[in-house]
Scaffold this active site. Structure first.
Site, PDB file in Angstrom:
ATOM      1  N   ASN A   1      -5.430  79.961  -1.660  1.00 43.14           N
ATOM      2  CA  ASN A   1      -5.781  81.044  -2.585  1.00 43.14           C
ATOM      3  C   ASN A   1      -7.043  80.699  -3.380  1.00 43.14           C
ATOM      4  O   ASN A   1      -7.912  81.555  -3.572  1.00 43.14           O
ATOM      5  CB  ASN A   1      -4.600  81.339  -3.517  1.00 43.14           C
ATOM      6  CG  ASN A   1      -3.509  82.093  -2.789  1.00 43.14           C
ATOM      7  OD1 ASN A   1      -3.683  83.260  -2.441  1.00 43.14           O
ATOM      8  ND2 ASN A   1      -2.396  81.419  -2.523  1.00 43.14           N
TER       9      ASN A   1
ATOM     10  N   ASN B   1      -0.960  85.016 -12.167  1.00 40.85           N
ATOM     11  CA  ASN B   1      -0.244  84.137 -11.236  1.00 40.85           C
ATOM     12  C   ASN B   1      -0.047  84.889  -9.922  1.00 40.85           C
ATOM     13  O   ASN B   1       0.162  86.098  -9.921  1.00 40.85           O
ATOM     14  CB  ASN B   1       1.126  83.784 -11.815  1.00 40.85           C
ATOM     15  CG  ASN B   1       1.964  82.945 -10.866  1.00 40.85           C
ATOM     16  OD1 ASN B   1       1.510  81.913 -10.357  1.00 40.85           O
ATOM     17  ND2 ASN B   1       3.193  83.372 -10.603  1.00 40.85           N
TER      18      ASN B   1
ATOM     19  N   HIS C   1       2.476  85.086  -6.652  1.00 41.71           N
ATOM     20  CA  HIS C   1       3.842  84.706  -6.282  1.00 41.71           C
ATOM     21  C   HIS C   1       4.119  85.188  -4.855  1.00 41.71           C
ATOM     22  O   HIS C   1       3.765  86.317  -4.509  1.00 41.71           O
ATOM     23  CB  HIS C   1       4.832  85.334  -7.269  1.00 41.71           C
ATOM     24  CG  HIS C   1       6.243  84.918  -7.025  1.00 41.71           C
ATOM     25  ND1 HIS C   1       6.741  83.708  -7.455  1.00 41.71           N
ATOM     26  CD2 HIS C   1       7.252  85.526  -6.357  1.00 41.71           C
ATOM     27  CE1 HIS C   1       8.002  83.593  -7.066  1.00 41.71           C
ATOM     28  NE2 HIS C   1       8.338  84.689  -6.403  1.00 41.71           N
TER      29      HIS C   1
ATOM     30  N   GLU D   1      -1.790  87.378   1.106  1.00 42.83           N
ATOM     31  CA  GLU D   1      -1.762  86.933  -0.288  1.00 42.83           C
ATOM     32  C   GLU D   1      -3.162  86.503  -0.744  1.00 42.83           C
ATOM     33  O   GLU D   1      -3.599  86.837  -1.850  1.00 42.83           O
ATOM     34  CB  GLU D   1      -0.769  85.777  -0.462  1.00 42.83           C
ATOM     35  CG  GLU D   1      -0.676  85.316  -1.910  1.00 42.83           C
ATOM     36  CD  GLU D   1       0.328  84.190  -2.143  1.00 42.83           C
ATOM     37  OE1 GLU D   1       0.711  83.511  -1.175  1.00 42.83           O
ATOM     38  OE2 GLU D   1       0.716  84.000  -3.300  1.00 42.83           O
TER      39      GLU D   1
HETATM   40  C1  GAR Z   1       1.318  80.582  -2.587  1.00 43.74           C
HETATM   41  O1  GAR Z   1       2.070  81.241  -1.614  1.00 43.74           O
HETATM   42  C2  GAR Z   1       1.830  80.954  -3.971  1.00 43.74           C
HETATM   43  O2  GAR Z   1       2.292  82.277  -4.055  1.00 43.74           O
HETATM   44  C3  GAR Z   1       2.963  79.987  -4.143  1.00 43.74           C
HETATM   45  O3  GAR Z   1       2.485  78.786  -3.603  1.00 43.74           O
HETATM   46  C4  GAR Z   1       1.572  79.078  -2.540  1.00 43.74           C
HETATM   47  C5  GAR Z   1       0.316  78.276  -2.778  1.00 43.74           C
HETATM   48  O4  GAR Z   1      -0.541  78.356  -1.685  1.00 43.74           O
HETATM   49  N1  GAR Z   1       3.307  79.877  -5.519  1.00 43.74           N
HETATM   50  C6  GAR Z   1       4.555  79.779  -5.954  1.00 43.74           C
HETATM   51  O5  GAR Z   1       5.516  79.721  -5.224  1.00 43.74           O
HETATM   52  C7  GAR Z   1       4.705  79.699  -7.470  1.00 43.74           C
HETATM   53  N2  GAR Z   1       5.901  80.380  -7.872  1.00 43.74           N
HETATM   54  P1  GAR Z   1      -1.999  77.736  -1.727  1.00 43.74           P
HETATM   55  O6  GAR Z   1      -1.877  76.346  -2.366  1.00 43.74           O
HETATM   56  O7  GAR Z   1      -2.423  77.660  -0.306  1.00 43.74           O
HETATM   57  O8  GAR Z   1      -2.871  78.645  -2.561  1.00 43.74           O
END
Ligand code: GAR
Length: 211
Positions: free
Chosen positions: A16, A108, A110, A180
């Site tokens: 992200n 945030n 999620h 996402e």
């Molecule tokens: C994402 O899917 C985010 O929504 C989740 O961790 C992942 C991080 O991906 N966050 C949570 O679960 C927090 N509640 P990334 O490190 O590749 O961006």
């Protein structure tokens, strides 16, 4: 409002973060990322930040009270005076001071359709596991403002993906990831434009300023 400076809180892979870095690089998003803060020194997100020349800080969580840990994160963030703080896979729940120091400035992402499958204990693969075992036919992602109530702040944007027969947390996560990543970029763009208002728990587009 405009966002000259963004700050990211991360714990993991950083896809992200990368999506926002790429959107800035492409001129799709204006402003820059002032700092990437991680609670884990081994987070791959930090490597992405180094590669992009973005300052980083690691604030590991020890046995200190959460208020103390939160104060350390707040202190680090304040050095950069961010217009927007993006929690992008940050796997810690911070204390009250975090939200009160940066009101309406924290978002945030999620990995589910809130208000389902959110709150304490729902993060990462655990979310996908819960979605699959619920029998839900669709999942998705939610970008929301951060308030004191965990995963319950005003919803900025959501997008859906199907849950397929035979999905595992990994296959569902792989399907959701690009959706996402894109949603986060779009949500950052909207928030930074200031062209929205907050009505109840919903962010409504196309109106200038906050309510
Ligand atoms: C994402 O899917 C985010 O929504 C989740 O961790 C992942 C991080 O991906 N966050 C949570 O679960 C927090 N509640 P990334 O490190 O590749 O961006």
């Amino acid at each position: 409002m405009g966002c000259r400076s963004l700050a990211f809180l991360v714990s993991g892979n950083g896809t992200n973060l990368q999506a926002v870095m790429d959107a800035i690089e492409a001129g799709e998003l204006h402003g820059s990322i002032a700092v990437v803060i991680s609670d884990r020194p081994e987070a791959h997100a930090l490597r992405r930040a180094y590669a992009g020349g973005i300052p980083t800080a690691v604030i590991e969580r020890g046995h200190e009270p959460i208020e103390e840990y939160t104060a350390a994160v707040v202190r680090e963030l304040k050095k950069y005076d961010p217009d927007l703080i993006v929690m992008a896979g940050f796997m810690r729940i911070l204390g009250r001071e975090f939200v009160s120091e940066f009101p309406k400035k924290i978002i945030n992402t999620h990995p589910a359709l809130l208000p389902c499958f959110g709150g304490r204990g729902f993060y990462g693969a655990m979310v996908h596991r819960a979605v699959i075992s619920s029998g839900a036919r669709f999942s998705g992602c939610t970008v929301h403002f951060v308030t004191e109530a965990v995963d319950a702040g005003p919803i900025i944007m959501q997008r859906i993906v199907p849950v397929e027969d035979g999905d595992t947390p990994e296959t569902l996560a792989d399907r959701l990831r690009p959706v996402e990543n894109r949603t986060l970029v779009d949500a950052v763009k909207l928030v930074c434009s200031g062209a929205y208002s907050i009505r109840g728990n919903r962010v409504v587009r196309g109106q200038e300023g906050h309510q």
